[in-house]
Design a protein around this motif. Structure first.
Motif, short mmCIF file in Angstrom:
data_model
loop_
_atom_site.label_atom_id
_atom_site.label_comp_id
_atom_site.label_asym_id
_atom_site.label_seq_id
_atom_site.Cartn_x
_atom_site.Cartn_y
_atom_site.Cartn_z
N LEU A 5 0.89 -1.25 -0.02
CA LEU A 5 0.16 0.09 -0.07
C LEU A 5 0.84 1.12 0.10
CD1 LEU A 5 -2.92 1.46 0.29
CD2 LEU A 5 -2.64 1.25 2.74
N LEU A 6 2.04 1.12 0.67
CA LEU A 6 2.86 2.32 0.78
C LEU A 6 3.67 2.50 -0.40
CD1 LEU A 6 4.42 2.02 4.39
CD2 LEU A 6 2.72 3.88 3.68
N GLY A 7 3.75 1.11 -1.07
CA GLY A 7 4.59 1.48 -2.25
C GLY A 7 3.57 2.11 -3.27
N ARG A 8 2.38 1.79 -3.35
CA ARG A 8 1.32 2.13 -4.30
C ARG A 8 1.12 3.87 -4.08
NH1 ARG A 8 -3.00 -1.82 -4.81
NH2 ARG A 8 -1.16 -2.91 -5.32
N ILE A 9 1.21 4.24 -2.88
CA ILE A 9 1.15 5.28 -2.51
C ILE A 9 2.01 6.37 -3.08
CG2 ILE A 9 1.03 7.27 -0.65
CD1 ILE A 9 -0.94 5.14 0.76
N ARG A 10 3.40 5.91 -2.99
CA ARG A 10 4.43 6.62 -3.37
C ARG A 10 4.86 6.69 -4.77
NH1 ARG A 10 7.16 3.66 0.94
NH2 ARG A 10 7.70 2.18 -0.47
N THR A 11 4.02 5.63 -5.55
CA THR A 11 3.93 5.56 -7.16
C THR A 11 2.93 6.57 -7.36
OG1 THR A 11 4.73 3.31 -7.13
CG2 THR A 11 3.77 4.20 -9.06
N GLY A 12 1.92 6.83 -6.75
CA GLY A 12 0.84 7.50 -7.06
C GLY A 12 1.21 9.02 -6.89
N LEU A 13 2.19 9.22 -5.88
CA LEU A 13 2.69 10.81 -5.61
C LEU A 13 3.86 11.01 -6.64
CD1 LEU A 13 3.07 10.66 -1.88
CD2 LEU A 13 1.50 11.90 -3.12
N ARG A 14 4.34 9.85 -7.19
CA ARG A 14 5.31 10.15 -8.37
C ARG A 14 4.66 10.56 -9.69
NH1 ARG A 14 10.33 5.98 -8.16
NH2 ARG A 14 11.02 7.83 -9.67
N VAL A 15 3.43 9.74 -9.74
CA VAL A 15 2.76 10.07 -11.04
C VAL A 15 2.02 11.51 -10.86
CG1 VAL A 15 0.41 9.55 -12.13
CG2 VAL A 15 2.14 7.60 -11.60
N ARG A 289 4.54 -1.34 -11.16
CA ARG A 289 3.96 -0.46 -9.83
C ARG A 289 2.51 0.17 -10.32
NH1 ARG A 289 5.83 -0.93 -4.73
NH2 ARG A 289 8.18 -1.22 -4.42
N LEU A 290 2.57 0.19 -11.65
CA LEU A 290 1.27 1.01 -12.35
C LEU A 290 0.21 -0.17 -12.55
CD1 LEU A 290 2.89 3.29 -14.63
CD2 LEU A 290 1.65 3.92 -12.39
N VAL A 291 0.56 -1.25 -13.11
CA VAL A 291 -0.40 -2.47 -13.49
C VAL A 291 0.35 -3.79 -13.35
CG1 VAL A 291 -1.30 -0.88 -15.39
CG2 VAL A 291 0.51 -2.27 -15.77
N ARG A 292 -0.52 -4.76 -13.32
CA ARG A 292 -0.07 -6.14 -13.15
C ARG A 292 0.21 -6.87 -14.50
NH1 ARG A 292 -3.33 -8.06 -7.89
NH2 ARG A 292 -2.46 -6.50 -6.38
N SER A 293 -0.44 -6.32 -15.36
CA SER A 293 -0.24 -6.91 -16.58
C SER A 293 -0.59 -6.12 -17.67
CB SER A 293 -1.29 -8.04 -16.71
OG SER A 293 -2.47 -7.47 -16.76
N LYS A 294 0.09 -6.18 -18.98
CA LYS A 294 -0.04 -5.39 -20.24
C LYS A 294 -0.75 -5.89 -21.07
CE LYS A 294 4.08 -4.89 -19.27
NZ LYS A 294 5.38 -4.63 -19.48
N ARG A 295 -1.39 -5.03 -22.13
CA ARG A 295 -1.82 -5.48 -23.39
C ARG A 295 -0.49 -5.87 -24.43
NH1 ARG A 295 -6.87 -4.52 -24.69
NH2 ARG A 295 -6.43 -4.19 -26.91
N SER A 296 -0.94 -6.64 -25.08
CA SER A 296 0.17 -6.94 -26.19
C SER A 296 -0.09 -6.30 -27.54
CB SER A 296 0.02 -8.67 -26.63
OG SER A 296 0.45 -9.38 -25.31
N VAL A 297 0.21 -5.01 -27.34
CA VAL A 297 0.24 -4.15 -28.63
C VAL A 297 1.44 -3.48 -28.88
CG1 VAL A 297 -0.91 -2.08 -29.05
CG2 VAL A 297 -2.08 -3.55 -27.74
N SER A 298 1.84 -3.36 -30.23
CA SER A 298 2.78 -2.83 -30.70
C SER A 298 3.37 -1.36 -29.74
CB SER A 298 2.95 -2.23 -31.80
OG SER A 298 3.98 -1.68 -32.50
N PRO A 299 4.62 -1.02 -29.26
CA PRO A 299 4.82 -0.02 -28.56
C PRO A 299 4.59 1.38 -29.35
CG PRO A 299 6.83 -1.00 -29.25
CD PRO A 299 5.63 -2.05 -29.48
N THR A 300 4.70 1.17 -30.64
CA THR A 300 4.61 2.47 -31.51
C THR A 300 3.22 2.81 -32.02
OG1 THR A 300 4.94 1.30 -33.39
CG2 THR A 300 6.83 2.18 -32.20
N THR A 301 2.36 1.84 -31.83
CA THR A 301 1.06 2.32 -32.15
C THR A 301 -0.02 1.63 -31.44
OG1 THR A 301 0.89 0.03 -33.70
CG2 THR A 301 1.60 2.18 -34.81
N SER A 302 -1.23 2.37 -31.45
CA SER A 302 -2.46 1.79 -30.58
C SER A 302 -3.00 0.92 -31.33
CB SER A 302 -3.50 2.83 -30.47
OG SER A 302 -4.14 3.12 -31.41
N SER A 303 -3.93 0.02 -30.77
CA SER A 303 -4.76 -0.92 -31.19
C SER A 303 -5.51 -0.55 -32.64
CB SER A 303 -5.66 -1.79 -30.36
OG SER A 303 -6.71 -0.77 -30.08
#
Length: 311
Positions: A5-15, A289-303
Protein backbone atom coordinates in the motif's frame (compact mmCIF):
# COMPACT_ATOMS: atom_id res chain seq x y z
CA UNK A 1 0.23 -5.77 2.38
CA UNK A 2 0.99 -2.52 4.24
CA UNK A 3 4.27 -2.22 2.37
CA UNK A 4 2.48 -2.74 -0.93
CA UNK A 5 0.00 0.00 0.00
CA UNK A 6 2.80 2.41 0.87
CA UNK A 7 4.57 1.55 -2.38
CA UNK A 8 1.42 2.24 -4.33
CA UNK A 9 0.97 5.58 -2.56
CA UNK A 10 4.56 6.53 -3.31
CA UNK A 11 4.05 5.59 -6.95
CA UNK A 12 0.84 7.60 -7.05
CA UNK A 13 2.67 10.62 -5.67
CA UNK A 14 5.38 10.22 -8.33
CA UNK A 15 2.68 10.07 -11.01
CA UNK A 16 1.17 13.21 -9.49
CA UNK A 17 4.56 14.95 -9.52
CA UNK A 18 5.09 14.06 -13.19
CA UNK A 19 1.57 15.25 -14.05
CA UNK A 20 2.09 18.54 -12.24
CA UNK A 21 5.39 18.89 -14.09
CA UNK A 22 3.59 18.63 -17.42
CA UNK A 23 1.12 21.32 -16.32
CA UNK A 24 3.91 23.55 -15.04
CA UNK A 25 5.60 23.37 -18.43
CA UNK A 26 2.37 23.54 -20.46
CA UNK A 27 0.25 25.67 -18.15
CA UNK A 28 -2.10 26.60 -20.99
CA UNK A 29 -3.64 23.14 -20.61
CA UNK A 30 -5.43 24.51 -17.54
CA UNK A 31 -7.66 26.49 -19.91
CA UNK A 32 -9.65 23.34 -20.77
CA UNK A 33 -11.03 22.66 -17.26
CA UNK A 34 -11.59 26.41 -16.86
CA UNK A 35 -13.71 26.38 -20.02
CA UNK A 36 -15.68 23.45 -18.62
CA UNK A 37 -16.25 25.35 -15.39
CA UNK A 38 -17.48 28.38 -17.30
CA UNK A 39 -19.77 26.17 -19.41
CA UNK A 40 -21.10 24.47 -16.28
CA UNK A 41 -21.74 27.80 -14.54
CA UNK A 42 -23.46 29.17 -17.63
CA UNK A 43 -25.53 26.00 -17.78
CA UNK A 44 -26.65 26.36 -14.15
CA UNK A 45 -27.63 29.99 -14.72
CA UNK A 46 -29.40 29.04 -17.93
CA UNK A 47 -31.18 26.17 -16.19
CA UNK A 48 -32.44 28.35 -13.34
CA UNK A 49 -33.49 31.10 -15.74
CA UNK A 50 -35.18 28.57 -18.02
CA UNK A 51 -37.06 26.96 -15.12
CA UNK A 52 -38.23 30.38 -13.92
CA UNK A 53 -39.42 31.36 -17.39
CA UNK A 54 -41.01 27.94 -17.94
CA UNK A 55 -42.82 28.04 -14.59
CA UNK A 56 -44.17 31.51 -15.27
CA UNK A 57 -45.21 30.45 -18.77
CA UNK A 58 -46.75 27.24 -17.44
CA UNK A 59 -48.68 29.25 -14.86
CA UNK A 60 -50.14 31.50 -17.54
CA UNK A 61 -50.76 28.52 -19.80
CA UNK A 62 -52.58 26.53 -17.13
CA UNK A 63 -54.64 29.58 -16.21
CA UNK A 64 -55.63 30.01 -19.85
CA UNK A 65 -56.55 26.34 -20.23
CA UNK A 66 -58.48 26.45 -16.96
CA UNK A 67 -60.78 29.05 -18.50
CA UNK A 68 -62.09 26.55 -21.05
CA UNK A 69 -61.55 23.27 -19.16
CA UNK A 70 -61.34 22.24 -15.55
CA UNK A 71 -57.84 21.33 -14.37
CA UNK A 72 -57.43 19.60 -11.03
CA UNK A 73 -54.67 20.55 -8.61
CA UNK A 74 -53.07 17.15 -9.15
CA UNK A 75 -52.95 17.63 -12.91
CA UNK A 76 -51.29 21.04 -12.47
CA UNK A 77 -48.67 19.56 -10.13
CA UNK A 78 -48.00 16.75 -12.60
CA UNK A 79 -47.48 19.23 -15.43
CA UNK A 80 -45.02 21.27 -13.36
CA UNK A 81 -43.17 18.12 -12.24
CA UNK A 82 -42.79 16.94 -15.83
CA UNK A 83 -41.47 20.37 -16.78
CA UNK A 84 -38.89 20.35 -13.97
CA UNK A 85 -37.78 16.79 -14.77
CA UNK A 86 -37.37 17.66 -18.44
CA UNK A 87 -35.27 20.72 -17.55
CA UNK A 88 -33.10 18.67 -15.17
CA UNK A 89 -32.54 15.95 -17.75
CA UNK A 90 -31.55 18.55 -20.34
CA UNK A 91 -29.10 20.15 -17.93
CA UNK A 92 -27.48 16.82 -16.97
CA UNK A 93 -27.10 15.91 -20.63
CA UNK A 94 -25.48 19.25 -21.49
CA UNK A 95 -23.23 19.14 -18.40
CA UNK A 96 -22.01 15.60 -19.13
CA UNK A 97 -21.41 16.37 -22.81
CA UNK A 98 -19.58 19.63 -21.98
CA UNK A 99 -17.37 17.92 -19.40
CA UNK A 100 -16.52 15.13 -21.84
CA UNK A 101 -15.85 17.58 -24.68
CA UNK A 102 -13.35 19.73 -22.78
CA UNK A 103 -11.78 16.65 -21.17
CA UNK A 104 -11.39 15.15 -24.65
CA UNK A 105 -9.78 18.39 -25.88
CA UNK A 106 -7.32 18.26 -22.98
CA UNK A 107 -6.51 14.57 -23.51
CA UNK A 108 -6.01 15.15 -27.24
CA UNK A 109 -3.52 17.94 -26.57
CA UNK A 110 -1.70 15.89 -23.93
CA UNK A 111 -1.48 12.95 -26.33
CA UNK A 112 0.14 15.17 -28.96
CA UNK A 113 2.60 16.50 -26.38
CA UNK A 114 3.52 12.97 -25.32
CA UNK A 115 4.09 12.11 -29.00
CA UNK A 116 6.44 15.09 -29.33
CA UNK A 117 4.12 16.94 -31.69
CA UNK A 118 3.22 20.66 -31.50
CA UNK A 119 -0.26 21.43 -30.25
CA UNK A 120 -2.39 24.31 -29.07
CA UNK A 121 -5.75 25.18 -27.58
CA UNK A 122 -7.27 25.20 -31.06
CA UNK A 123 -5.82 21.76 -31.83
CA UNK A 124 -7.31 20.34 -28.66
CA UNK A 125 -10.76 21.74 -29.38
CA UNK A 126 -10.54 20.52 -32.98
CA UNK A 127 -9.61 17.04 -31.79
CA UNK A 128 -12.59 16.93 -29.45
CA UNK A 129 -14.84 18.23 -32.23
CA UNK A 130 -13.87 15.26 -34.38
CA UNK A 131 -15.34 12.98 -31.72
CA UNK A 132 -18.45 15.13 -31.15
CA UNK A 133 -20.96 12.41 -32.08
CA UNK A 134 -19.57 9.95 -29.58
CA UNK A 135 -19.31 12.70 -26.95
CA UNK A 136 -22.98 13.61 -27.39
CA UNK A 137 -23.96 9.95 -27.27
CA UNK A 138 -21.91 9.55 -24.10
CA UNK A 139 -23.77 12.50 -22.59
CA UNK A 140 -27.02 10.62 -23.20
CA UNK A 141 -25.57 7.40 -21.74
CA UNK A 142 -24.66 9.28 -18.57
CA UNK A 143 -28.34 10.04 -17.99
CA UNK A 144 -29.05 6.34 -17.42
CA UNK A 145 -26.65 6.19 -14.48
CA UNK A 146 -27.96 9.48 -13.09
CA UNK A 147 -31.49 8.03 -13.23
CA UNK A 148 -30.30 4.97 -11.31
CA UNK A 149 -28.75 7.21 -8.66
CA UNK A 150 -32.10 8.90 -8.06
CA UNK A 151 -33.98 5.67 -7.32
CA UNK A 152 -34.93 4.79 -3.75
CA UNK A 153 -35.10 1.50 -1.89
CA UNK A 154 -32.77 -1.30 -0.83
CA UNK A 155 -32.65 -2.90 -4.28
CA UNK A 156 -31.82 0.45 -5.84
CA UNK A 157 -29.03 1.08 -3.30
CA UNK A 158 -27.57 -2.37 -4.02
CA UNK A 159 -27.81 -1.73 -7.75
CA UNK A 160 -26.09 1.63 -7.29
CA UNK A 161 -23.21 0.07 -5.37
CA UNK A 162 -22.67 -2.56 -8.07
CA UNK A 163 -23.25 -0.14 -10.91
CA UNK A 164 -20.99 2.41 -9.22
CA UNK A 165 -17.91 0.22 -9.63
CA UNK A 166 -18.97 -0.81 -13.12
CA UNK A 167 -19.42 2.86 -14.00
CA UNK A 168 -15.96 3.65 -12.62
CA UNK A 169 -14.44 0.88 -14.74
CA UNK A 170 -16.33 2.01 -17.84
CA UNK A 171 -15.40 5.66 -17.43
CA UNK A 172 -11.79 5.46 -16.20
CA UNK A 173 -10.33 5.29 -19.73
CA UNK A 174 -13.45 6.47 -21.57
CA UNK A 175 -12.14 9.91 -22.61
CA UNK A 176 -8.79 8.65 -24.02
CA UNK A 177 -10.68 5.86 -25.79
CA UNK A 178 -13.13 8.35 -27.33
CA UNK A 179 -10.24 10.57 -28.43
CA UNK A 180 -7.75 8.01 -29.70
CA UNK A 181 -10.10 5.37 -31.14
CA UNK A 182 -12.78 5.71 -33.75
CA UNK A 183 -15.83 4.00 -32.31
CA UNK A 184 -19.29 4.53 -30.91
CA UNK A 185 -20.40 4.64 -27.29
CA UNK A 186 -20.82 0.87 -26.93
CA UNK A 187 -17.40 0.15 -28.38
CA UNK A 188 -15.79 2.90 -26.33
CA UNK A 189 -17.32 1.56 -23.12
CA UNK A 190 -16.19 -1.96 -24.01
CA UNK A 191 -12.65 -0.77 -24.73
CA UNK A 192 -12.51 1.23 -21.49
CA UNK A 193 -13.63 -1.78 -19.44
CA UNK A 194 -11.20 -4.02 -21.31
CA UNK A 195 -8.28 -1.72 -20.59
CA UNK A 196 -9.32 -1.41 -16.96
CA UNK A 197 -9.62 -5.19 -16.65
CA UNK A 198 -6.29 -5.82 -18.38
CA UNK A 199 -4.58 -3.62 -15.83
CA UNK A 200 -6.55 -5.34 -13.04
CA UNK A 201 -7.76 -1.92 -12.04
CA UNK A 202 -4.36 -1.11 -10.57
CA UNK A 203 -4.04 1.95 -12.79
CA UNK A 204 -7.07 3.45 -11.07
CA UNK A 205 -5.21 3.75 -7.79
CA UNK A 206 -2.33 5.72 -9.24
CA UNK A 207 -4.45 8.87 -9.64
CA UNK A 208 -4.89 8.77 -5.87
CA UNK A 209 -1.59 10.63 -5.52
CA UNK A 210 -3.09 13.71 -7.20
CA UNK A 211 -5.92 13.74 -4.69
CA UNK A 212 -3.47 13.31 -1.81
CA UNK A 213 -1.81 16.55 -2.90
CA UNK A 214 -4.76 18.71 -3.98
CA UNK A 215 -7.53 17.76 -1.55
CA UNK A 216 -5.58 18.53 1.66
CA UNK A 217 -4.61 21.89 0.16
CA UNK A 218 -8.25 22.62 -0.66
CA UNK A 219 -9.30 21.60 2.87
CA UNK A 220 -6.60 23.84 4.35
CA UNK A 221 -7.64 26.82 2.22
CA UNK A 222 -11.30 26.27 3.06
CA UNK A 223 -10.51 25.86 6.75
CA UNK A 224 -8.49 29.07 6.95
CA UNK A 225 -10.78 31.18 4.81
CA UNK A 226 -14.22 29.93 5.87
CA UNK A 227 -14.25 27.50 8.81
CA UNK A 228 -11.81 29.44 11.01
CA UNK A 229 -13.78 32.72 10.92
CA UNK A 230 -17.07 30.86 11.42
CA UNK A 231 -15.99 28.95 14.53
CA UNK A 232 -13.31 31.22 16.01
CA UNK A 233 -14.93 34.64 15.80
CA UNK A 234 -18.01 36.06 17.49
CA UNK A 235 -18.80 38.13 14.39
CA UNK A 236 -17.58 35.97 11.47
CA UNK A 237 -19.39 38.10 8.91
CA UNK A 238 -16.91 40.93 9.37
CA UNK A 239 -14.11 38.65 8.15
CA UNK A 240 -16.01 36.41 5.71
CA UNK A 241 -16.98 39.39 3.58
CA UNK A 242 -13.28 39.66 2.71
CA UNK A 243 -12.25 35.99 2.72
CA UNK A 244 -15.24 34.11 1.26
CA UNK A 245 -14.84 34.99 -2.43
CA UNK A 246 -11.02 34.65 -2.51
CA UNK A 247 -11.28 31.32 -0.69
CA UNK A 248 -13.83 29.96 -3.14
CA UNK A 249 -11.72 31.14 -6.08
CA UNK A 250 -8.63 29.47 -4.59
CA UNK A 251 -10.52 26.20 -4.11
CA UNK A 252 -11.83 26.44 -7.68
CA UNK A 253 -8.26 26.95 -8.94
CA UNK A 254 -7.10 23.86 -7.04
CA UNK A 255 -9.96 21.84 -8.55
CA UNK A 256 -8.93 23.04 -12.01
CA UNK A 257 -5.39 21.81 -11.37
CA UNK A 258 -6.75 18.53 -9.98
CA UNK A 259 -8.90 17.88 -13.05
CA UNK A 260 -6.11 18.79 -15.47
CA UNK A 261 -3.48 16.70 -13.64
CA UNK A 262 -5.86 13.72 -13.50
CA UNK A 263 -6.41 13.96 -17.26
CA UNK A 264 -2.63 14.06 -17.82
CA UNK A 265 -2.11 11.02 -15.59
CA UNK A 266 -4.91 9.04 -17.24
CA UNK A 267 -3.53 9.80 -20.69
CA UNK A 268 -0.11 8.53 -19.59
CA UNK A 269 -1.66 5.40 -18.08
CA UNK A 270 -3.70 4.84 -21.23
CA UNK A 271 -0.53 4.97 -23.34
CA UNK A 272 1.13 2.45 -21.05
CA UNK A 273 -1.95 0.20 -21.04
CA UNK A 274 -2.02 0.17 -24.86
CA UNK A 275 1.61 0.64 -25.88
CA UNK A 276 3.46 -0.87 -22.86
CA UNK A 277 5.51 2.33 -22.56
CA UNK A 278 5.16 5.40 -20.39
CA UNK A 279 5.64 8.84 -21.96
CA UNK A 280 9.10 10.41 -21.48
CA UNK A 281 7.65 12.83 -18.93
CA UNK A 282 7.06 9.85 -16.62
CA UNK A 283 10.58 8.42 -16.82
CA UNK A 284 11.80 6.86 -13.59
CA UNK A 285 8.41 5.48 -12.57
CA UNK A 286 8.36 1.69 -12.27
CA UNK A 287 5.67 0.43 -14.69
CA UNK A 288 5.25 -2.76 -12.66
CA UNK A 289 3.84 -0.63 -9.86
CA UNK A 290 1.30 0.88 -12.24
CA UNK A 291 -0.26 -2.28 -13.58
CA UNK A 292 0.05 -6.03 -13.07
CA UNK A 293 -0.32 -6.97 -16.68
CA UNK A 294 -0.10 -5.25 -20.05
CA UNK A 295 -1.81 -5.51 -23.37
CA UNK A 296 0.12 -7.10 -26.18
CA UNK A 297 0.18 -4.10 -28.47
CA UNK A 298 3.00 -2.67 -30.52
CA UNK A 299 4.82 0.06 -28.57
CA UNK A 300 4.59 2.50 -31.47
CA UNK A 301 0.93 2.29 -32.37
CA UNK A 302 -2.37 1.80 -30.62
CA UNK A 303 -4.75 -1.06 -31.37
CA UNK A 304 -6.26 1.06 -34.13
CA UNK A 305 -2.91 1.58 -35.81
CA UNK A 306 -2.69 5.30 -34.99
CA UNK A 307 0.19 7.12 -33.42
CA UNK A 308 -0.37 8.26 -29.82
CA UNK A 309 -2.23 11.55 -29.87
CA UNK A 310 -3.49 11.06 -33.43
CA UNK A 311 -7.19 11.27 -34.06
Amino acid sequence: MFGSLLGRIRTGLRVAKASFGVLRREYWLLVFPVLYGIAWLAGVIGLLAGILVALVGAGYGLATVDQVATISEGQAETAVTVLLVAASVLFMFVATAAATFFSAALVHSVGLLFAGEPTSLRDGLAGAWEARRTILAWGAAGLVFRALESREGTAARLARSVAGFAWFAMTFFIVPVIVFRDGGVRESMHNSVELFRDTWGEAGGTTLGIGLVILPLAALVGGLGIALPLFALEAPGSVLQYTLVPTLLAIAALLVVHNAATAVAKTALYEYATDSELPPEFDGIDPDRLVRSKRSVSPTTSSTGREPGQI
